[in-house]
Design a protein around this motif. Structure first.
Motif, PDB file in Angstrom:
ATOM      1  N   ALA A 180       0.839  -1.211   0.000  1.00  0.00           N
ATOM      2  CA  ALA A 180       0.000   0.000   0.000  1.00  0.00           C
ATOM      3  C   ALA A 180       0.870   1.255   0.000  1.00  0.00           C
ATOM      4  O   ALA A 180       0.622   2.191  -0.750  1.00  0.00           O
ATOM      5  N   GLN A 181       1.910   1.261   0.809  1.00  0.00           N
ATOM      6  CA  GLN A 181       2.803   2.429   0.839  1.00  0.00           C
ATOM      7  C   GLN A 181       3.569   2.532  -0.458  1.00  0.00           C
ATOM      8  O   GLN A 181       3.619   3.614  -1.082  1.00  0.00           O
ATOM      9  N   ILE A 182       4.162   1.450  -0.926  1.00  0.00           N
ATOM     10  CA  ILE A 182       4.972   1.471  -2.149  1.00  0.00           C
ATOM     11  C   ILE A 182       4.126   1.927  -3.341  1.00  0.00           C
ATOM     12  O   ILE A 182       4.475   2.852  -4.070  1.00  0.00           O
ATOM     13  N   GLY A 183       2.959   1.309  -3.487  1.00  0.00           N
ATOM     14  CA  GLY A 183       2.114   1.586  -4.660  1.00  0.00           C
ATOM     15  C   GLY A 183       1.543   2.986  -4.650  1.00  0.00           C
ATOM     16  O   GLY A 183       1.594   3.696  -5.658  1.00  0.00           O
ATOM     17  N   ARG A 184       1.026   3.413  -3.488  1.00  0.00           N
ATOM     18  CA  ARG A 184       0.414   4.744  -3.436  1.00  0.00           C
ATOM     19  C   ARG A 184       1.462   5.840  -3.626  1.00  0.00           C
ATOM     20  O   ARG A 184       1.228   6.835  -4.311  1.00  0.00           O
ATOM     21  N   SER A 185       2.652   5.635  -3.032  1.00  0.00           N
ATOM     22  CA  SER A 185       3.719   6.635  -3.202  1.00  0.00           C
ATOM     23  C   SER A 185       4.124   6.715  -4.670  1.00  0.00           C
ATOM     24  O   SER A 185       4.214   7.786  -5.265  1.00  0.00           O
ATOM     25  N   LYS A 186       4.362   5.536  -5.265  1.00  0.00           N
ATOM     26  CA  LYS A 186       4.848   5.473  -6.660  1.00  0.00           C
ATOM     27  C   LYS A 186       3.809   6.073  -7.615  1.00  0.00           C
ATOM     28  O   LYS A 186       4.122   6.878  -8.486  1.00  0.00           O
ATOM     29  N   GLY A 187       2.558   5.713  -7.418  1.00  0.00           N
ATOM     30  CA  GLY A 187       1.497   6.193  -8.319  1.00  0.00           C
ATOM     31  C   GLY A 187       1.347   7.696  -8.244  1.00  0.00           C
ATOM     32  O   GLY A 187       1.261   8.385  -9.269  1.00  0.00           O
ATOM     33  N   PHE A 188       1.380   8.245  -7.018  1.00  0.00           N
ATOM     34  CA  PHE A 188       1.238   9.702  -6.855  1.00  0.00           C
ATOM     35  C   PHE A 188       2.444  10.419  -7.457  1.00  0.00           C
ATOM     36  O   PHE A 188       2.310  11.419  -8.181  1.00  0.00           O
ATOM     37  N   GLU A 189       3.649   9.875  -7.169  1.00  0.00           N
ATOM     38  CA  GLU A 189       4.871  10.519  -7.674  1.00  0.00           C
ATOM     39  C   GLU A 189       4.914  10.530  -9.197  1.00  0.00           C
ATOM     40  O   GLU A 189       5.440  11.449  -9.808  1.00  0.00           O
ATOM     41  N   GLU A 190       4.313   9.521  -9.815  1.00  0.00           N
ATOM     42  CA  GLU A 190       4.246   9.438 -11.285  1.00  0.00           C
ATOM     43  C   GLU A 190       3.585  10.704 -11.846  1.00  0.00           C
ATOM     44  O   GLU A 190       3.992  11.250 -12.859  1.00  0.00           O
ATOM     45  N   ILE A 191       2.569  11.182 -11.148  1.00  0.00           N
ATOM     46  CA  ILE A 191       1.859  12.394 -11.599  1.00  0.00           C
ATOM     47  C   ILE A 191       2.602  13.640 -11.108  1.00  0.00           C
ATOM     48  O   ILE A 191       2.829  14.594 -11.851  1.00  0.00           O
ATOM     49  N   ALA A 192       3.036  13.594  -9.844  1.00  0.00           N
ATOM     50  CA  ALA A 192       3.672  14.776  -9.227  1.00  0.00           C
ATOM     51  C   ALA A 192       4.906  15.219 -10.007  1.00  0.00           C
ATOM     52  O   ALA A 192       5.160  16.414 -10.180  1.00  0.00           O
ATOM     53  N   LYS A 193       5.641  14.236 -10.545  1.00  0.00           N
ATOM     54  CA  LYS A 193       6.922  14.602 -11.207  1.00  0.00           C
ATOM     55  C   LYS A 193       6.674  15.408 -12.495  1.00  0.00           C
ATOM     56  O   LYS A 193       7.564  16.060 -13.014  1.00  0.00           O
ATOM     57  N   THR A 194       5.416  15.445 -12.968  1.00  0.00           N
ATOM     58  CA  THR A 194       5.141  16.238 -14.187  1.00  0.00           C
ATOM     59  C   THR A 194       4.731  17.672 -13.825  1.00  0.00           C
ATOM     60  O   THR A 194       4.387  18.462 -14.698  1.00  0.00           O
ATOM     61  N   HIS A 195       4.735  17.955 -12.505  1.00  0.00           N
ATOM     62  CA  HIS A 195       4.333  19.313 -12.058  1.00  0.00           C
ATOM     63  C   HIS A 195       5.439  19.941 -11.239  1.00  0.00           C
ATOM     64  O   HIS A 195       5.570  19.664 -10.045  1.00  0.00           O
ATOM     65  N   LYS A 196       6.217  20.826 -11.874  1.00  0.00           N
ATOM     66  CA  LYS A 196       7.329  21.428 -11.115  1.00  0.00           C
ATOM     67  C   LYS A 196       6.807  22.372 -10.029  1.00  0.00           C
ATOM     68  O   LYS A 196       7.513  22.695  -9.093  1.00  0.00           O
ATOM     69  N   GLU A 197       5.512  22.788 -10.131  1.00  0.00           N
ATOM     70  CA  GLU A 197       4.935  23.695  -9.106  1.00  0.00           C
ATOM     71  C   GLU A 197       4.458  22.924  -7.877  1.00  0.00           C
ATOM     72  O   GLU A 197       4.053  23.507  -6.875  1.00  0.00           O
ATOM     73  N   TRP A 198       4.492  21.576  -7.912  1.00  0.00           N
ATOM     74  CA  TRP A 198       4.149  20.773  -6.730  1.00  0.00           C
ATOM     75  C   TRP A 198       5.430  20.504  -5.948  1.00  0.00           C
ATOM     76  O   TRP A 198       6.395  19.965  -6.504  1.00  0.00           O
ATOM     77  N   LYS A 199       5.411  20.866  -4.662  1.00  0.00           N
ATOM     78  CA  LYS A 199       6.632  20.664  -3.859  1.00  0.00           C
ATOM     79  C   LYS A 199       6.286  19.732  -2.700  1.00  0.00           C
ATOM     80  O   LYS A 199       5.463  20.062  -1.852  1.00  0.00           O
ATOM     81  N   ILE A 200       6.894  18.530  -2.679  1.00  0.00           N
ATOM     82  CA  ILE A 200       6.672  17.603  -1.564  1.00  0.00           C
ATOM     83  C   ILE A 200       7.608  18.022  -0.425  1.00  0.00           C
ATOM     84  O   ILE A 200       8.813  17.883  -0.510  1.00  0.00           O
ATOM     85  N   LEU A 201       6.993  18.573   0.641  1.00  0.00           N
ATOM     86  CA  LEU A 201       7.766  19.119   1.766  1.00  0.00           C
ATOM     87  C   LEU A 201       8.383  18.002   2.615  1.00  0.00           C
ATOM     88  O   LEU A 201       9.505  18.106   3.088  1.00  0.00           O
ATOM     89  N   ALA A 202       7.585  16.951   2.834  1.00  0.00           N
ATOM     90  CA  ALA A 202       8.055  15.866   3.720  1.00  0.00           C
ATOM     91  C   ALA A 202       7.205  14.635   3.489  1.00  0.00           C
ATOM     92  O   ALA A 202       6.034  14.736   3.094  1.00  0.00           O
ATOM     93  N   GLN A 203       7.825  13.461   3.701  1.00  0.00           N
ATOM     94  CA  GLN A 203       7.028  12.227   3.677  1.00  0.00           C
ATOM     95  C   GLN A 203       7.587  11.268   4.721  1.00  0.00           C
ATOM     96  O   GLN A 203       8.722  10.856   4.642  1.00  0.00           O
ATOM     97  N   GLU A 204       6.753  10.985   5.725  1.00  0.00           N
ATOM     98  CA  GLU A 204       7.142  10.103   6.835  1.00  0.00           C
ATOM     99  C   GLU A 204       6.026   9.118   7.081  1.00  0.00           C
ATOM    100  O   GLU A 204       4.859   9.387   6.756  1.00  0.00           O
ATOM    101  N   SER A 205       6.361   7.958   7.685  1.00  0.00           N
ATOM    102  CA  SER A 205       5.338   6.945   7.919  1.00  0.00           C
ATOM    103  C   SER A 205       4.522   7.241   9.175  1.00  0.00           C
ATOM    104  O   SER A 205       5.073   7.522  10.235  1.00  0.00           O
TER     105      SER A 205
END
Ligand code: GZL
Length: 319
Positions: A169-194
């Motif tokens: 669940a963590q691997i898939g949801r992170s990977k799927g979201f990042e797939e979209i996020a990486k196409t938006h330079k205006e999206w800034k991921i500040l932090a990601q912790e479990s």
């Protein structure tokens, strides 16, 4: 003598029942409760099964011990919802040696040998992660088209509460979201912790984020229980969230309490992860019992629920 872990019910001697050992990973979330109930209801005596249920309490070592006990008891099938993806080959080879088919449910295992399991029943977490990214794209576009002022933000600050690390669940949801996020330079991921998929840990990590960052625009929380904790942390910090709030919330699962929060406007969108896998598992076991070929992978239907439609969408849902 192999170690035993405590069982809720003893192996049934009624020989024409199909005996199934079920190693559930834990009881960390409302989603998990619904998943366990669905499997216990489907693999019941009146449906021709004798179910031996064990709770791994979020530790793979407990699950491995439980699977060994099922092998020792010579069950007919083993069902496993694996806490994390790696480290299963040895015990699954022992099950294979013993001629006991294994069905992996909910989360997946990472193995080079797919003969170690007969089938997988669950959900596509990578797709769920992508759905979250696609919803955020849509939402921000709508907001920007409404906000004609030149003051519109150039950067969107995103905080992420991850689920149990190395779980599918963590691997898939992170990977799927990042797939979209990486196409938006205006999206800034500040932090990601479990936040370990629990309310308490989710609240603790969110409180820390609120201390560290003074301009979080979006929270991506990988399950509803962590979201419930995060909402408490936001409100205790006298901040706002959701449809009319400062911090927009994207959550996963779609459990009943999340529909309450969406109706209150505190969660913007919930990406469904369907726990009602019991019937599909029972059907697969019955077909294996008859020597039929079964699909290696079966996926549940899943939707995306937005706050605005929550009241209507929840009608008829059982959890
Ligand atoms: C997802 C499942 C996750 C849920 C959490 O398939 O493994 O585990 O999203 C649960 O609520 O703890």
């Amino acid at each position: 003598q192999l170690p035993y872990s405590e069982y809720e019910n003893v192996k049934d001697t009624d020989s024409d029942l199909i005996i199934v050992g079920f190693s559930q990973l834990g009881s960390e979330s409302d989603w998990r409760t619904a998943n366990t109930k669905s499997i216990q209801r489907a693999l019941s005596k009146e449906n021709g099964f004798s179910l031996i249920y064990s709770n791994g309490r979020q530790k793979q070592e407990n699950q491995i011990k439980d699977v060994r006990s099922f092998i020792f008891q010579e069950v007919d099938y083993i069902v496993i919802a694996p806490e994390t993806e790696t480290g299963w080959d040895t015990v699954l080879e022992e099950a294979k040696e013993a001629g006991i088919p294994v069905i992996i449910v909910d989360r997946m295992i990472d193995t080079a040998d797919d003969t170690l399991y007969a089938a997988y029943v669950g959900t596509d977490k990578y797709e769920e992660g992508k759905k979250a990214g696609l919803w955020l794209e849509k939402y921000l576009k709508e907001q920007e088209s409404k906000d004609k002022s030149s003051l519109k933000k150039k950067t969107y600050n995103i905080a992420v509460l991850e689920g149990t690390l190395n779980s599918t669940a963590q691997i898939g949801r992170s990977k799927g979201f990042e797939e979209i996020a990486k196409t938006h330079k205006e999206w800034k991921i500040l932090a990601q912790e479990s936040g370990e998929f629990t309310k308490a840990k989710g609240k603790e990590v969110m409180a820390k984020y609120l201390q560290e960052f003074d301009d979080i625009d979006i929270l991506l929380s990988q399950n509803d229980d962590m979201t419930f904790g995060a909402i408490e942390a936001i409100q205790e910090d006298s901040l706002t969230c959701g449809v009319d709030g400062k911090i927009k919330i994207i959550s996963f699962d779609g459990v009943s309490e999340a529909f309450d929060r969406m109706e209150e406007g505190l969660i913007n969108v919930d990406i469904e992860c369907n726990p009602l896998q019991g019937q599909l598992i029972a059907n697969i076991i019955e077909r294996l019992e008859k020597g039929e070929v079964v699909n290696k992978f079966s996926y549940m239907d899943e939707k995306v629920f937005e706050a605005e439609n929550a009241a209507a969408e929840r009608i008829g849902r059982s959890y």
